[in-house]
Write a protein that holds these residues in place. Structure first.
Motif, PDB file in Angstrom:
ATOM      1  N   SER A   1       7.120  -3.982   7.858  1.00  0.00           N
ATOM      2  CA  SER A   1       8.177  -3.016   8.529  1.00  0.00           C
ATOM      3  C   SER A   1       8.236  -3.135   9.986  1.00  0.00           C
ATOM      4  O   SER A   1       9.235  -3.021  10.804  1.00  0.00           O
ATOM      5  CB  SER A   1       7.793  -1.575   8.156  1.00  0.00           C
ATOM      6  OG  SER A   1       7.879  -1.451   6.854  1.00  0.00           O
TER       7      SER A   1
ATOM      8  N   GLN B   1      11.840  -2.652   2.167  1.00  0.00           N
ATOM      9  CA  GLN B   1      12.363  -1.416   1.182  1.00  0.00           C
ATOM     10  C   GLN B   1      12.742  -1.664  -0.078  1.00  0.00           C
ATOM     11  O   GLN B   1      12.652  -0.600  -0.718  1.00  0.00           O
ATOM     12  CB  GLN B   1      13.633  -1.044   2.443  1.00  0.00           C
ATOM     13  CG  GLN B   1      13.336  -0.644   3.936  1.00  0.00           C
ATOM     14  CD  GLN B   1      12.190   0.335   4.052  1.00  0.00           C
ATOM     15  OE1 GLN B   1      12.387   1.197   2.977  1.00  0.00           O
ATOM     16  NE2 GLN B   1      11.716   0.560   4.958  1.00  0.00           N
TER      17      GLN B   1
ATOM     18  N   ILE C   1       4.373  11.927   6.001  1.00  0.00           N
ATOM     19  CA  ILE C   1       4.550  12.056   4.683  1.00  0.00           C
ATOM     20  C   ILE C   1       3.510  12.929   3.792  1.00  0.00           C
ATOM     21  O   ILE C   1       4.001  13.757   3.325  1.00  0.00           O
ATOM     22  CB  ILE C   1       4.691  10.586   3.881  1.00  0.00           C
ATOM     23  CG1 ILE C   1       5.875   9.708   4.657  1.00  0.00           C
ATOM     24  CG2 ILE C   1       4.689  10.596   2.640  1.00  0.00           C
ATOM     25  CD1 ILE C   1       5.930   8.340   4.207  1.00  0.00           C
TER      26      ILE C   1
ATOM     27  N   THR D   1       2.959   7.893   7.845  1.00  0.00           N
ATOM     28  CA  THR D   1       2.062   8.147   6.559  1.00  0.00           C
ATOM     29  C   THR D   1       1.560   9.480   6.744  1.00  0.00           C
ATOM     30  O   THR D   1       1.576  10.464   5.806  1.00  0.00           O
ATOM     31  CB  THR D   1       1.156   7.289   6.070  1.00  0.00           C
ATOM     32  OG1 THR D   1       0.402   6.782   7.279  1.00  0.00           O
ATOM     33  CG2 THR D   1       1.870   5.949   5.835  1.00  0.00           C
TER      34      THR D   1
ATOM     35  N   TYR E   1       0.973  -1.278  -0.902  1.00  0.00           N
ATOM     36  CA  TYR E   1       2.159  -1.341   0.062  1.00  0.00           C
ATOM     37  C   TYR E   1       1.591  -0.906   1.445  1.00  0.00           C
ATOM     38  O   TYR E   1       1.544  -1.353   2.428  1.00  0.00           O
ATOM     39  CB  TYR E   1       3.110  -0.463  -0.515  1.00  0.00           C
ATOM     40  CG  TYR E   1       4.387  -0.304   0.667  1.00  0.00           C
ATOM     41  CD1 TYR E   1       5.502  -1.177   0.505  1.00  0.00           C
ATOM     42  CD2 TYR E   1       4.274   0.606   1.700  1.00  0.00           C
ATOM     43  CE1 TYR E   1       6.254  -1.276   1.525  1.00  0.00           C
ATOM     44  CE2 TYR E   1       5.409   0.673   2.495  1.00  0.00           C
ATOM     45  CZ  TYR E   1       6.281  -0.125   2.567  1.00  0.00           C
ATOM     46  OH  TYR E   1       7.181  -0.236   3.522  1.00  0.00           O
TER      47      TYR E   1
ATOM     48  N   GLN F   1       2.967   3.372  12.055  1.00  0.00           N
ATOM     49  CA  GLN F   1       2.840   3.676  10.620  1.00  0.00           C
ATOM     50  C   GLN F   1       1.999   4.713  10.325  1.00  0.00           C
ATOM     51  O   GLN F   1       2.284   5.273   9.326  1.00  0.00           O
ATOM     52  CB  GLN F   1       2.618   2.076  10.124  1.00  0.00           C
ATOM     53  CG  GLN F   1       2.458   1.987   8.440  1.00  0.00           C
ATOM     54  CD  GLN F   1       3.911   2.229   7.873  1.00  0.00           C
ATOM     55  OE1 GLN F   1       4.702   2.372   8.653  1.00  0.00           O
ATOM     56  NE2 GLN F   1       3.784   2.656   6.432  1.00  0.00           N
TER      57      GLN F   1
ATOM     58  N   ILE G   1      10.965  11.884   5.482  1.00  0.00           N
ATOM     59  CA  ILE G   1      10.994  11.211   4.235  1.00  0.00           C
ATOM     60  C   ILE G   1      10.141  12.003   3.317  1.00  0.00           C
ATOM     61  O   ILE G   1      10.826  12.104   2.127  1.00  0.00           O
ATOM     62  CB  ILE G   1      10.264   9.918   4.362  1.00  0.00           C
ATOM     63  CG1 ILE G   1      11.215   9.121   5.469  1.00  0.00           C
ATOM     64  CG2 ILE G   1      10.142   9.211   3.101  1.00  0.00           C
ATOM     65  CD1 ILE G   1      10.562   7.841   5.678  1.00  0.00           C
TER      66      ILE G   1
ATOM     67  N   GLY H   1       3.405  -1.994   4.525  1.00  0.00           N
ATOM     68  CA  GLY H   1       3.787  -0.833   5.228  1.00  0.00           C
ATOM     69  C   GLY H   1       3.710  -1.169   6.839  1.00  0.00           C
ATOM     70  O   GLY H   1       4.882  -0.959   7.338  1.00  0.00           O
TER      71      GLY H   1
ATOM     72  N   ASN I   1      -1.387   6.841   0.110  1.00  0.00           N
ATOM     73  CA  ASN I   1      -0.679   6.454   1.187  1.00  0.00           C
ATOM     74  C   ASN I   1      -1.040   6.167   2.594  1.00  0.00           C
ATOM     75  O   ASN I   1      -1.241   5.405   3.128  1.00  0.00           O
ATOM     76  CB  ASN I   1       0.859   6.655   1.146  1.00  0.00           C
ATOM     77  CG  ASN I   1       1.769   5.949   1.755  1.00  0.00           C
ATOM     78  OD1 ASN I   1       1.985   4.753   2.003  1.00  0.00           O
ATOM     79  ND2 ASN I   1       2.917   6.742   2.556  1.00  0.00           N
TER      80      ASN I   1
ATOM     81  N   ASN J   1      10.258   3.704  -1.272  1.00  0.00           N
ATOM     82  CA  ASN J   1      10.820   5.026  -0.926  1.00  0.00           C
ATOM     83  C   ASN J   1      11.388   5.722  -2.491  1.00  0.00           C
ATOM     84  O   ASN J   1      11.844   6.725  -2.388  1.00  0.00           O
ATOM     85  CB  ASN J   1      11.930   4.937   0.154  1.00  0.00           C
ATOM     86  CG  ASN J   1      11.078   4.905   1.316  1.00  0.00           C
ATOM     87  OD1 ASN J   1       9.904   5.317   1.628  1.00  0.00           O
ATOM     88  ND2 ASN J   1      11.802   4.645   2.393  1.00  0.00           N
TER      89      ASN J   1
HETATM   90  C1  BGC Z   1       8.827   2.217   5.765  1.00  0.00           C
HETATM   91  C2  BGC Z   1       9.186   3.598   5.162  1.00  0.00           C
HETATM   92  C3  BGC Z   1       8.303   4.179   4.298  1.00  0.00           C
HETATM   93  C4  BGC Z   1       6.604   4.318   4.635  1.00  0.00           C
HETATM   94  C5  BGC Z   1       5.777   4.822   3.393  1.00  0.00           C
HETATM   95  C6  BGC Z   1       7.534   2.551   6.385  1.00  0.00           C
HETATM   96  O1  BGC Z   1       6.718   1.370   6.784  1.00  0.00           O
HETATM   97  O2  BGC Z   1       9.516   1.975   6.737  1.00  0.00           O
HETATM   98  O3  BGC Z   1      10.452   3.433   4.743  1.00  0.00           O
HETATM   99  O4  BGC Z   1       8.816   5.546   3.851  1.00  0.00           O
HETATM  100  O5  BGC Z   1       6.656   3.146   5.071  1.00  0.00           O
HETATM  101  O6  BGC Z   1       4.710   4.869   3.933  1.00  0.00           O
END
Ligand code: BGC
Length: 530
Positions: free
Chosen positions: A419, A313, A196, A193, A410, A189, A56, A415, A346, A318
């Motif tokens: 999710s 979402q 990312i 993160t 978020y 999660q 991502i 998050g 994040n 995103n």
């Molecule tokens: C979401 C991802 C998002 C990520 C960001 C997740 O909970 O499913 O789509 O990129 O969180 O930290």
């Protein structure tokens, strides 16, 4: 969380200790212990989350790098910035949309098959397959010589993540003792993160240290290296004991469990084996049909379980994770550096979710998070719309702060809670597998739309960044009354009682959901120490 684990663990130990057939032994006082082998298994599997996050996070920065753009046949990134800067050529915006959303599309396609594959061939085989496919997808992206191959590579990586994001949490849960399972959803999660963040930092490092035409290939190639490490490590890891028991390979299941828990825990081990056998028998006796999912009885549950991750979402998270480099470049800031800061915020704020989701409950977190995100999006959109931020430093700083505020909200709430936690707990046990599959598909479908639409929406000749933020804020504005009226508090509700929570007539359901907000659960309900 530690306290919670401890209390859960000692509660289990207590059960063994008070059972008339078990002698009182030291292990009963301490609760289950994991061997280094078990920790390695869990950590290695959690790398699946990291791969997910990496893919991502890595692409947004690449879209702004000149070497990448020239390989894709695009002109160099727009140098101008500010509200009146020239837009990307239309074709480029579309191709960017295809490249980023192809990954989400792959996830969307593969996720429904992940459950079937892992039931048929085992969790371990599914994790290995996912890792191998990820390696192939990463290699295709790294070697891409144009938009077509890049889209193909992203789609292949997506297929892999569709499998890994479903199977890894299952595998981890099945190799862990019950008292540690609660933390695992948030571990997923945290893995994402962290992935990312690693991608954002790696992009920054690559851009500063090797600013060559092929710098983006290093960023994209690094994911193959991580997948390789994970694949080689997984060769030494076991099949899930619960899966083995389910397939009737009980002796093997016991041997694996013994290896994971170590010596000197015989009472706890026998208890775990008994529980495992009971669970397996129960799972085998539960048959559900697809039509049941669409019955009136499950309508409210399905609505909540699918709407919440989907809106998560459509919060536009995103839009930032994928395109923040472009958005910040347009604000006359260093896109790649700002994006790295987004990654740090994040990741760090995800720990807030880890800490608070079992303490404050799901509903207060969803509501504070949604309100905070709306505030961040609307306020930054208003400034972007009305002030020339390229001239006004204070306005630019305020926008940066507000975007970070949005991310922090978020990460610390939706998050993990929206999710992963809500879909994993609202569905009745007998339909859970199928229903989670549908919720995951909804989540990925929304992801595809956001990834594809955003580069088109942010064009100055379409909605601009300000209009894009207003657009995403509108979903959250709808979500707030939805959460207040339709989402019951699910914290501390035993999974077996969840169905009852959703079985009242609509009016009564709304009244009791609103009342849940005022109710402060007793410490006993929270599973936390009093
Ligand atoms: C979401 C991802 C998002 C990520 C960001 C997740 O909970 O499913 O789509 O990129 O969180 O930290």
């Amino acid at each position: 969380m530690k306290a919670e684990e401890d209390s859960g663990a000692s509660a289990k130990a207590f059960e063994v200790c008070k059972s008339p057939s078990s002698a009182k032994v030291a292990e009963c006082e301490n609760g289950p212990r994991l061997t280094p082998y078990a920790y390695t298994t869990v950590l290695l599997a959690a790398v699946g989350g990291l791969l997910f996050g990496y893919d991502i996070g890595v692409i947004g920065g690449c879209l702004t790098l000149d070497g990448f753009r020239s390989e894709m046949g695009w002109p160099p990134a727009i140098e101008e910035c500010g509200p009146d800067s020239a837009p990307e050529p239309k074709q480029v915006s579309f191709e960017q949309g295809w490249i980023t959303s192809a990954f989400m599309f792959g996830c969307f396609v593969a996720s429904p098959f992940a459950g079937y594959f892992s039931d048929r061939f085992g969790r371990w085989a599914a994790v290995m397959l996912g890792t191998f496919v990820f390696f192939v997808g990463g290699a295709l992206q790294t070697g891409a010589n144009g938009v077509g191959l890049m889209i193909a590579g992203r789609a292949v990586s997506g297929l892999s993540i569709g499998v890994l994001s479903t199977v890894v949490p299952l595998y981890i849960a099945e190799v862990s003792p019950a008292s540690l399972r609660g933390t695992l959803v948030t571990l997923q999660q945290l893995g994402i993160t962290f992935g990312i963040l690693v991608a954002f930092l790696f992009n920054l490092f690559v851009q500063k240290v090797i600013p060559r035409d092929w710098d983006w290939r290093v960023s994209l190639g690094f994911q193959c290296f991580i997948a390789l490490l994970m694949g080689v490590g997984m060769l030494f890891m076991p099949e899930s004991p619960r899966y083995l028991a389910w397939r009737g390979r009980v002796a093997e299941a016991k041997a694996v469990l013994r290896k994971l828990r170590g010596e000197g825990q015989e009472s706890l081990l026998s208890m775990e084996i008994l529980e495992m056998e009971k669970e397996v028998a129960e799972t085998k006796s539960q048959n559900s049909t697809w039509s049941e999912l669409f019955s009136r009885k499950l309508a409210l549950t399905m609505l909540v379980g699918i709407f919440i991750p989907t809106v998560s979402q459509f919060s536009g998270i995103n839009a930032i994770m994928l395109y923040s480099a472009t958005i910040f470049n347009n604000m006359c800031l260093s896109g790649i550096t700002m994006t790295a800061i987004v990654g740090v915020v994040n990741f760090l704020f995800t720990f807030v979710a880890v800490f608070f989701s079992d303490r404050c409950g799901r509903k207060p977190l969803l509501l504070t998070g949604a309100s905070g995100m709306v505030a961040g999006l609307v306020a930054s959109a208003a400034i972007l719309w009305t002030v020339d931020y390229s001239e006004n430093k204070n306005a630019a700083n305020a926008i940066v702060f507000l975007i970070m505020f949005f991310i922090a909200n978020y990460a610390s709430t939706w998050g993990a809670v929206a999710s992963w936690i809500i879909p994993s707990e609202v569905f009745p046990i007998r339909v859970r597998g199928k229903a989670i599959g549908l919720a995951t598909m909804g989540n990925w479908a929304a992801n595809v739309i956001v990834a594809f639409l955003t580069p088109i929406l942010i064009r100055p000749d379409v909605a601009n960044v300000s209009g894009t933020f207003f657009f995403y804020a509108s979903f959250l504005i709808i979500a707030i009354p939805f959460v207040v009226c339709l989402v019951p508090e699910t914290k501390g509700v035993p999974l077996e009682e969840m169905e009852e929570k959703f079985s009242k007539p609509l009016g009564q359901h709304v009244r009791s959901s609103i009342a849940d907000l005022r109710r402060r659960p007793a410490a006993a309900d929270t599973g936390l120490p009093k």
